[in-house]
Scaffold this motif. Structure first.
Motif, short mmCIF file in Angstrom:
data_model
loop_
_atom_site.label_atom_id
_atom_site.label_comp_id
_atom_site.label_asym_id
_atom_site.label_seq_id
_atom_site.Cartn_x
_atom_site.Cartn_y
_atom_site.Cartn_z
N ARG A 51 0.84 -1.20 0.00
CA ARG A 51 0.00 0.00 0.00
C ARG A 51 0.88 1.25 0.00
NH1 ARG A 51 -2.04 4.20 -0.37
NH2 ARG A 51 -3.90 5.04 0.63
N PHE B 53 6.83 3.68 4.36
CA PHE B 53 7.00 4.90 5.16
C PHE B 53 8.40 4.94 5.74
CE2 PHE B 53 2.54 5.75 4.95
CZ PHE B 53 1.94 4.50 4.93
N TYR C 247 10.69 6.92 8.72
CA TYR C 247 10.63 7.71 9.93
C TYR C 247 12.03 7.97 10.45
CZ TYR C 247 5.62 6.72 10.35
OH TYR C 247 4.26 6.65 10.15
N PHE D 90 7.62 11.35 11.20
CA PHE D 90 7.32 10.96 9.83
C PHE D 90 8.17 11.77 8.85
CE2 PHE D 90 5.19 9.63 6.15
CZ PHE D 90 4.83 10.74 5.40
N THR E 19 6.31 9.11 2.53
CA THR E 19 5.56 7.96 2.07
C THR E 19 5.87 7.76 0.58
OG1 THR E 19 3.72 8.54 3.53
CG2 THR E 19 3.32 6.86 1.85
N LEU F 67 13.98 4.55 10.49
CA LEU F 67 13.13 3.36 10.42
C LEU F 67 12.34 3.36 9.13
CD1 LEU F 67 11.65 3.69 14.02
CD2 LEU F 67 13.19 1.86 13.30
N LYS G 115 3.71 -1.14 4.31
CA LYS G 115 2.35 -1.45 4.75
C LYS G 115 1.61 -2.13 3.62
CE LYS G 115 -1.66 0.76 6.86
NZ LYS G 115 -2.62 0.12 5.93
N GLY H 109 -4.96 -3.19 2.84
CA GLY H 109 -5.97 -3.76 3.72
C GLY H 109 -5.47 -4.16 5.09
N ASN H 110 -4.21 -3.81 5.40
CA ASN H 110 -3.62 -4.20 6.67
C ASN H 110 -3.45 -2.95 7.54
OD1 ASN H 110 -2.14 -5.29 8.77
ND2 ASN H 110 -0.81 -6.49 7.45
N TYR H 111 -3.89 -3.02 8.78
CA TYR H 111 -3.73 -1.89 9.68
C TYR H 111 -2.28 -1.72 10.13
CZ TYR H 111 -8.77 -1.49 10.46
OH TYR H 111 -10.11 -1.30 10.31
N LYS H 112 -1.51 -2.77 10.00
CA LYS H 112 -0.23 -2.84 10.69
C LYS H 112 0.93 -2.35 9.83
CE LYS H 112 2.36 -6.24 13.37
NZ LYS H 112 2.36 -7.62 13.89
N LEU H 113 1.79 -1.52 10.43
CA LEU H 113 3.08 -1.19 9.84
C LEU H 113 4.08 -2.24 10.28
CD1 LEU H 113 3.49 2.66 10.46
CD2 LEU H 113 2.87 1.51 8.34
N PHE I 246 7.67 -2.56 10.94
CA PHE I 246 8.89 -1.77 11.09
C PHE I 246 10.12 -2.63 10.91
CE2 PHE I 246 7.88 2.50 12.28
CZ PHE I 246 6.61 2.44 12.83
N GLY I 247 11.13 -2.08 10.21
CA GLY I 247 12.46 -2.67 10.25
C GLY I 247 13.12 -2.33 11.58
#
Lengths: 112, 110
Positions: free
Chosen positions: B31, B34, B36, B46, B49, B87, B91, B94-98, B100-101
């Motif tokens: 999707r 990102f 950071y 942030f 994107t 970082l 994403k 349809g997934n809420y979750k990031l 992270f590396g």
């Protein structure tokens, strides 16, 4: 303005205490998040609220209880925590779950 | 399962010495990706994107690029104030979750 505020900045609590962390945003975002971050690790997702409803609970122990009283506020209620729960707790918000998340400064929690 | 690998884990540069940070990812249906910046004891800030391969974004001395498997954060003529952990987080649709590396700790010496 892309500000997310969190209170308190620091919290020390005993294992029998009950305390709450608070998060606020006024960007009109409809998704809000709680993360936990340990030293030298990336943030770990705990909970996601979307349009004030709990959408995700990442198998978080019940001693952590989230609450979203309205679209601008997010609380995390803490009870009977363990020393290993000491960490930086971060709140974030996004326009919806599809967009970038903006993080608050965090609450440094120490459980004694 | 979504996977993210950032390299190097740590990078030390002299002021003015340009370099790049790498973020390799495996995500089903990207999707967005990102970037950071995080200073010690503070929340992530942030930066960018990126939505599709070939996209580039710039901010001051930073430029982020995206391919189908990697993203790079290029730092041109860094200053000591660029020192931080960077970082990346792809994403999935349809997934809420990031996801992270683990981050790259950048230190820029004067």
């Amino acid at each position: 303005d892309t500000e997310v505020t969190q209170t308190p900045k620091h919290l020390v609590m005993g294992m029998t205490n009950k305390k709450s962390l608070k998060c606020e945003q006024h960007m009109g975002h409809r998704a809000m998040y709680w993360y936990k971050q340990k030293a030298k690790k990336p943030p770990e997702l705990m909970f996601v609220y979307s349009y004030e409803k709990l959408s995700i609970n990442e198998s978080v122990p019940s001693r952590f209880s989230p609450e979203c009283p309205n679209s601008s506020l997010l609380n995390l209620h803490l009870h009977a925590l363990q020393p290993e729960d000491s960490a930086l707790y971060l709140c974030a918000s996004s326009q919806t779950n599809a967009y970038e998340q903006y993080f608050g400064p965090g609450t440094r929690l120490t459980v004694t | 399962e979504d996977q993210v690998t950032q390299s190097p884990e740590a990078l030390r540069l002299q002021e003015g010495e340009s370099s790049s940070l790498n973020c390799s990812y495996t995500v089903s249906g990207l999707r967005g990706l990102f970037w950071y910046r995080q200073d010690p004891g503070k929340g992530p800030e942030f930066l960018f994107t990126l939505y599709s391969a070939g996209e580039e974004k710039e901010k001051e001395r930073l430029k982020a690029t995206l391919t189908k498997k990697e993203s790079f954060l290029h730092i041109t003529a860094p200053k000591p104030e660029d020192s931080a952990t960077y970082l990346c987080a792809p994403k999935a649709l349809g997934n809420y979750k990031l996801t992270f590396g683990k981050g790259t700790l950048l230190t820029v010496n004067p």
